[in-house]
Design a protein around this motif. Structure first.
Motif, PDB file in Angstrom:
ATOM      1  N   MET A 107       0.847  -1.191   0.000  1.00  0.00           N
ATOM      2  CA  MET A 107       0.000   0.000   0.000  1.00  0.00           C
ATOM      3  C   MET A 107       0.889   1.249   0.000  1.00  0.00           C
ATOM      4  N   THR A 108       0.562   2.214  -0.839  1.00  0.00           N
ATOM      5  CA  THR A 108       1.401   3.398  -0.994  1.00  0.00           C
ATOM      6  C   THR A 108       1.317   4.308   0.222  1.00  0.00           C
ATOM      7  N   PRO A 109       2.339   5.145   0.438  1.00  0.00           N
ATOM      8  CA  PRO A 109       2.297   6.102   1.552  1.00  0.00           C
ATOM      9  C   PRO A 109       1.103   7.042   1.459  1.00  0.00           C
TER      10      PRO A 109
ATOM     11  N   GLN B 269      -5.843   6.780   4.842  1.00  0.00           N
ATOM     12  CA  GLN B 269      -6.462   5.874   5.812  1.00  0.00           C
ATOM     13  C   GLN B 269      -6.443   6.468   7.213  1.00  0.00           C
ATOM     14  N   ALA B 270      -5.396   7.221   7.513  1.00  0.00           N
ATOM     15  CA  ALA B 270      -5.259   7.818   8.841  1.00  0.00           C
ATOM     16  C   ALA B 270      -6.313   8.882   9.106  1.00  0.00           C
TER      17      ALA B 270
ATOM     18  N   GLY C 129      -5.117  -3.979   2.068  1.00  0.00           N
ATOM     19  CA  GLY C 129      -4.581  -4.441   0.796  1.00  0.00           C
ATOM     20  C   GLY C 129      -5.213  -3.805  -0.420  1.00  0.00           C
ATOM     21  N   GLU C 130      -6.281  -3.008  -0.234  1.00  0.00           N
ATOM     22  CA  GLU C 130      -6.966  -2.346  -1.349  1.00  0.00           C
ATOM     23  C   GLU C 130      -6.507  -0.895  -1.448  1.00  0.00           C
ATOM     24  N   THR C 131      -6.704  -0.303  -2.610  1.00  0.00           N
ATOM     25  CA  THR C 131      -6.382   1.107  -2.811  1.00  0.00           C
ATOM     26  C   THR C 131      -7.619   1.929  -3.125  1.00  0.00           C
ATOM     27  N   LEU C 132      -8.717   1.246  -3.531  1.00  0.00           N
ATOM     28  CA  LEU C 132      -9.953   1.944  -3.875  1.00  0.00           C
ATOM     29  C   LEU C 132     -11.072   1.538  -2.923  1.00  0.00           C
TER      30      LEU C 132
END
Length: 374
Positions: free
Chosen positions: A1-3, A9-10, A18-21
């Motif tokens: 997961m990218t920074p 997310q924070a 594990g998802e990005t969308l």
């Protein structure tokens, strides 16, 4: 997961591990329609515009869409107050310009002040609504019921009774009333927690609703202890506080605008100014919030029982037997009438809006379609 995703997310970006969308199809469609845009969350709302963030330690202003700044009804394309971004909303921006508002997963709204019907957004995309009330002269079970009426659409209400340290060992009438309310609310499966807002160990009772990725909003009257509670959850005195008036425990408006604040727990908290007027929008479900009274009405002898002097009235029998608080029943009737009145205004506004759209399309028709054949 990218920074970048971890930073989002924070502050509550709703993606699974594990998802990005996000899972919501409508969100994915908008993200695909604006491939150059990136998501940000509204953390402050001011008259002049919005402050957004793409992580817990960021915050910068964005240029609003024109329709978000025009007065309602100003011209074609203007949106109503509740359709404009508010604290907790997610936007798509390109550079420093907003291009879209992502659909809300939940929204807490009230009827705006004034004669004309409008809805005012209190907070968007929240998981929990902390209804804060002090265990002093500020305590009012009827106000709590009114707040509970506004909580819907996927958000969970939790009643937080602050100033528990002041109530210990006290014989004040407010304490006995509060204890009675605890039993009443618990019977409706609504969580109630009494805390000392200045004590971190006491406030830890709220940790179940402040897990990473969750968003909570604090609502309540001025002086209830919302800002003190926020400071304790943060571990620093970030929010301004002030003492209440001694003769009536009424507070002063120390919070002047809504703000979303990341917490050390990984959750986000929205602090709001104190609200003394809570008008319903007309979309509330009174029966859901007063299920005990609704169940009693089903037991009345007559279907159209007015619960006054009719024989066989289960509601009056419950009141006389001490099983139903007469003030709760009176508040039920009051809120039922207010919601019905607001619902009527909402229906009229929607009808006027629909008629205006039809009229606006009329010039596009041929003259014989617009005016009829002669």
């Amino acid at each position: 997961m990218t920074p970048e995703i971890l930073a989002l997310q924070a502050i509550g970006w709703p993606v699974a591990a594990g998802e990005t969308l996000p899972a919501e199809p409508a969100w994915r469609e908008l993200l695909a329609a604006h491939p150059q845009a990136r998501p940000v969350r509204v953390v402050e709302q001011h008259r002049s515009g919005y402050v957004v963030a793409d992580g817990p330690d960021s915050g910068f202003p964005v240029e609003s869409l024109p329709q978000w700044q025009r007065p309602p009804g100003y011209r074609k394309g203007t949106v109503t107050i509740d359709q404009r971004p508010g604290v907790g909303d997610w936007l798509l921006i390109e550079g420093r310009k907003a291009v879209a508002l992502l659909p809300r997963r939940s929204a807490i709204k009230r009827g705006a002040a004034g004669e004309h019907y409008q809805q005012q957004l209190i907070a968007a995309n929240v998981d929990t609504v902390f209804i804060v009330c002090g265990l002093d002269a500020d305590f009012n079970p009827r106000r709590i019921e009114r707040y509970l009426l506004l909580v819907r659409g996927g958000a969970e209400p939790v009643v937080v009774l602050t100033k528990a340290d002041q109530a210990v060992g006290s014989n004040d009438h407010a304490v006995s009333v509060a204890l009675a309310a605890l039993v009443e609310l618990a019977a409706q499966d609504i969580a109630v927690r009494a805390v000392n807002a200045k004590d971190a160990d006491s406030v830890a009772a709220l940790s179940a609703w402040l897990r990473p990725g969750r968003t909570a909003v604090l609502v309540g009257s001025s002086g209830a202890g919302k800002s003190t509670l926020t400071n304790t959850l943060l571990g620093v005195d970030k929010m301004k506080t002030a003492a209440v008036r001694e003769h009536d425990a009424r507070g002063r408006h120390t919070t002047t605008h809504r703000a979303l604040i990341p917490l050390p727990s990984g959750a986000c908290l929205i602090d709001t100014p104190g609200m003394r007027e809570l008008k319903p929008t007309g979309e509330e479900d009174v029966a859901e919030n007063f299920s005990d009274i609704e169940a009693l009405t089903e037991q009345c002898k007559f279907r159209d029982c007015a619960h006054a002097r009719e024989p066989g009235c289960a509601v009056r029998a419950a009141i006389e037997a001490g099983k139903l608080d007469p003030q709760r029943f009176a508040n039920y009737l009051k809120l039922r009438d207010e919601v019905a009145g607001a619902a009527n205004k909402l229906a009229n506004r929607r009808a006027e809006s629909a008629a205006a759209k039809v009229q606006g399309k009329a010039p596009n028709k041929r003259p014989d379609e617009k005016y009829g054949r002669h």
